[in-house]
Write a protein that holds these residues in place. Structure first.
Motif, short mmCIF file in Angstrom:
data_model
loop_
_atom_site.label_atom_id
_atom_site.label_comp_id
_atom_site.label_asym_id
_atom_site.label_seq_id
_atom_site.Cartn_x
_atom_site.Cartn_y
_atom_site.Cartn_z
N GLY A 178 47.36 40.78 23.32
CA GLY A 178 48.66 40.39 22.51
C GLY A 178 48.65 39.15 21.88
O GLY A 178 49.49 38.92 21.13
N GLY A 179 47.38 38.54 22.14
CA GLY A 179 47.37 37.36 21.31
C GLY A 179 47.42 36.07 22.37
O GLY A 179 47.78 34.95 21.66
N ASN A 180 47.29 36.01 23.62
CA ASN A 180 47.38 34.89 24.18
C ASN A 180 46.26 34.06 24.81
O ASN A 180 45.39 34.50 25.64
CB ASN A 180 48.05 35.13 25.64
N SER A 181 45.79 33.19 23.73
CA SER A 181 44.32 32.66 24.04
C SER A 181 44.47 31.39 25.01
O SER A 181 43.29 31.09 25.36
CB SER A 181 44.00 31.88 22.69
N THR A 182 45.40 31.34 25.62
CA THR A 182 45.45 30.30 26.87
C THR A 182 45.41 31.10 28.31
O THR A 182 45.40 30.34 29.18
CB THR A 182 46.89 29.53 26.94
N ALA A 183 45.40 32.19 28.23
CA ALA A 183 45.12 32.94 29.56
C ALA A 183 43.79 32.79 30.21
O ALA A 183 43.06 32.54 29.29
CB ALA A 183 45.41 34.47 29.31
N ARG A 184 43.94 32.98 31.28
CA ARG A 184 42.52 32.84 32.06
C ARG A 184 42.28 33.89 33.17
O ARG A 184 43.35 34.52 33.56
CB ARG A 184 42.60 31.25 32.82
N VAL A 185 40.93 34.04 33.61
CA VAL A 185 40.82 35.01 34.67
C VAL A 185 40.33 34.13 35.78
O VAL A 185 39.19 33.49 35.69
CB VAL A 185 39.88 35.97 34.28
N PHE A 186 40.76 34.37 37.08
CA PHE A 186 40.28 33.86 38.46
C PHE A 186 40.06 34.93 39.25
O PHE A 186 40.62 35.96 39.30
CB PHE A 186 41.58 33.04 38.82
N THR A 187 38.84 34.67 40.11
CA THR A 187 38.26 35.54 41.00
C THR A 187 37.67 35.07 41.99
O THR A 187 36.91 33.84 41.97
CB THR A 187 37.40 36.89 40.23
N LYS A 188 37.81 35.51 43.34
CA LYS A 188 37.09 35.04 44.41
C LYS A 188 35.55 35.16 44.33
O LYS A 188 34.77 34.37 45.00
CB LYS A 188 37.61 35.50 45.68
N ALA A 189 35.09 36.27 43.68
CA ALA A 189 33.95 36.52 43.56
C ALA A 189 33.48 37.25 42.38
O ALA A 189 34.22 38.34 41.95
CB ALA A 189 33.34 37.43 44.68
N LEU A 190 32.80 36.57 41.17
CA LEU A 190 32.58 37.22 40.00
C LEU A 190 31.10 37.95 39.99
O LEU A 190 30.31 37.65 40.08
CB LEU A 190 32.50 36.08 38.94
N ASP A 191 31.59 39.51 39.67
CA ASP A 191 30.52 40.40 39.79
C ASP A 191 30.90 41.52 38.62
O ASP A 191 30.79 42.55 38.95
CB ASP A 191 30.37 40.95 41.23
N ALA A 192 31.26 40.93 37.49
CA ALA A 192 32.31 41.77 36.52
C ALA A 192 31.44 42.58 35.65
O ALA A 192 30.18 42.11 35.41
CB ALA A 192 33.26 41.01 35.92
N GLU A 193 31.86 43.81 35.23
CA GLU A 193 31.22 44.50 34.23
C GLU A 193 31.58 43.83 32.72
O GLU A 193 30.64 43.79 31.80
CB GLU A 193 31.49 45.81 34.16
N LEU A 194 32.76 43.29 32.48
CA LEU A 194 33.18 42.99 31.53
C LEU A 194 34.44 41.97 31.61
O LEU A 194 35.19 42.39 32.56
CB LEU A 194 33.46 43.73 30.23
N VAL A 195 34.35 40.82 31.03
CA VAL A 195 35.74 39.93 31.03
C VAL A 195 36.16 39.75 29.53
O VAL A 195 35.08 39.44 28.83
CB VAL A 195 35.41 38.61 31.80
N ALA A 196 37.30 39.69 29.39
CA ALA A 196 37.85 39.51 27.94
C ALA A 196 39.07 38.71 28.13
O ALA A 196 39.99 38.72 28.86
CB ALA A 196 37.89 40.90 27.30
N ILE A 197 39.18 37.68 27.04
CA ILE A 197 40.48 36.84 26.72
C ILE A 197 40.98 36.89 25.25
O ILE A 197 39.84 36.49 24.46
CB ILE A 197 40.14 35.41 27.35
N ASP A 198 42.02 37.44 24.98
CA ASP A 198 42.47 37.38 23.58
C ASP A 198 41.49 38.18 22.63
O ASP A 198 41.41 37.61 21.44
CB ASP A 198 42.66 35.99 23.04
N GLY A 199 40.83 39.08 22.94
CA GLY A 199 39.95 39.93 22.59
C GLY A 199 38.41 39.43 22.15
O GLY A 199 37.40 39.95 21.79
#
Length: 232
Positions: A178-199
């Motif tokens: 929805g257009g929140n460019s200040t959002a973040r992603v936090f995780t204890k262990a990063l092994d992601a397939e994909l991470v996205a923020i504001d598109g």
């Protein structure tokens, strides 16, 4: 009657379409199943009426398992689009201001829906008490999502705000919808397939190897995702 809020992906084809489709195939190969079950809006603002291969674009996308729910830009009267099944596009949440709602949309998985709550004056966080299993999807446009467990491979968490994962992130995390460019992603262990923020997104191959398998935060700087280790 009841309302639902959902997340749709936007694809913006560019000329030459053969090269664009080849790049799309590479993306699909890097993140298998990324488009599975996802509604997609096609934005034709980057192509012209006489763009080669435009007439077969819907079939080309359908062959790749991409489900089109709306088309924006372009013109229904173009000769290349005359035979298209042109669905009407839902209103974009990015373009339109938020409207008051009596009820917030529920956080959902493939099998169940969370309890609805009254729309608060300020964004609230959704707390998921357990791990998000493969095939499940949690969507919460109203604020942050906190997952007390892990997010398995093949699972997805989407939030209007930030995403906090107390376990491992092995699936997909989509923050700032929805257009929140200040959002973040936090995780204890990063092994992601994909991470996205504001598109803006990064697949597993594009993530900073320094952060892989360790505690990390992801934020957006300009149009680039930045990966930073978390202390401890």
């Amino acid at each position: 009657m009841s309302g639902r809020t959902f997340v749709a992906l936007t694809l913006t084809p560019e000329s030459p379409l053969t090269d664009w489709l080849a790049a799309l195939d590479q993306q699909i190969a890097r993140s298998v199943g990324f488009f599975a079950g996802k509604p997609v809006i096609v934005d034709l603002s980057m192509v012209e009426a006489d763009t080669p291969d435009l007439a077969t674009l819907p079939d080309d996308l359908k062959q790749r398992g991409i489900r089109i729910i709306g088309i924006e830009g372009g013109n229904r009267n173009w000769p290349a689009t005359a035979g298209w099944d042109w669905p009407e596009s839902p209103a974009s949440t990015r373009a339109a201001p938020a409207q008051p709602r009596e009820n917030t949309p529920s956080a959902s998985t493939d099998e169940e829906h969370a309890t609805q709550a009254k729309n608060p004056a300020h964004p609230i966080a959704l707390v998921v008490e357990e791990s998000v299993r493969s095939g499940q999807q949690v969507v919460w446009p109203e604020g942050d999502v906190v997952v007390l467990g892990a997010v398995a491979s093949g699972a997805e968490v989407s939030a209007g705000g930030s995403i906090h994962i107390y376990g491992a992130l092995r699936g997909r995390a989509v923050a700032g919808i929805g257009g929140n460019s200040t959002a973040r992603v936090f995780t204890k262990a990063l092994d992601a397939e994909l991470v996205a923020i504001d598109g803006f997104y990064a697949t597993a191959e594009e993530m900073d190897p320094v952060c892989i398998n360790g505690p990390a935060q992801i934020l957006l700087e300009g149009e680039r995702l930045v990966f930073r280790p978390l202390p401890g």
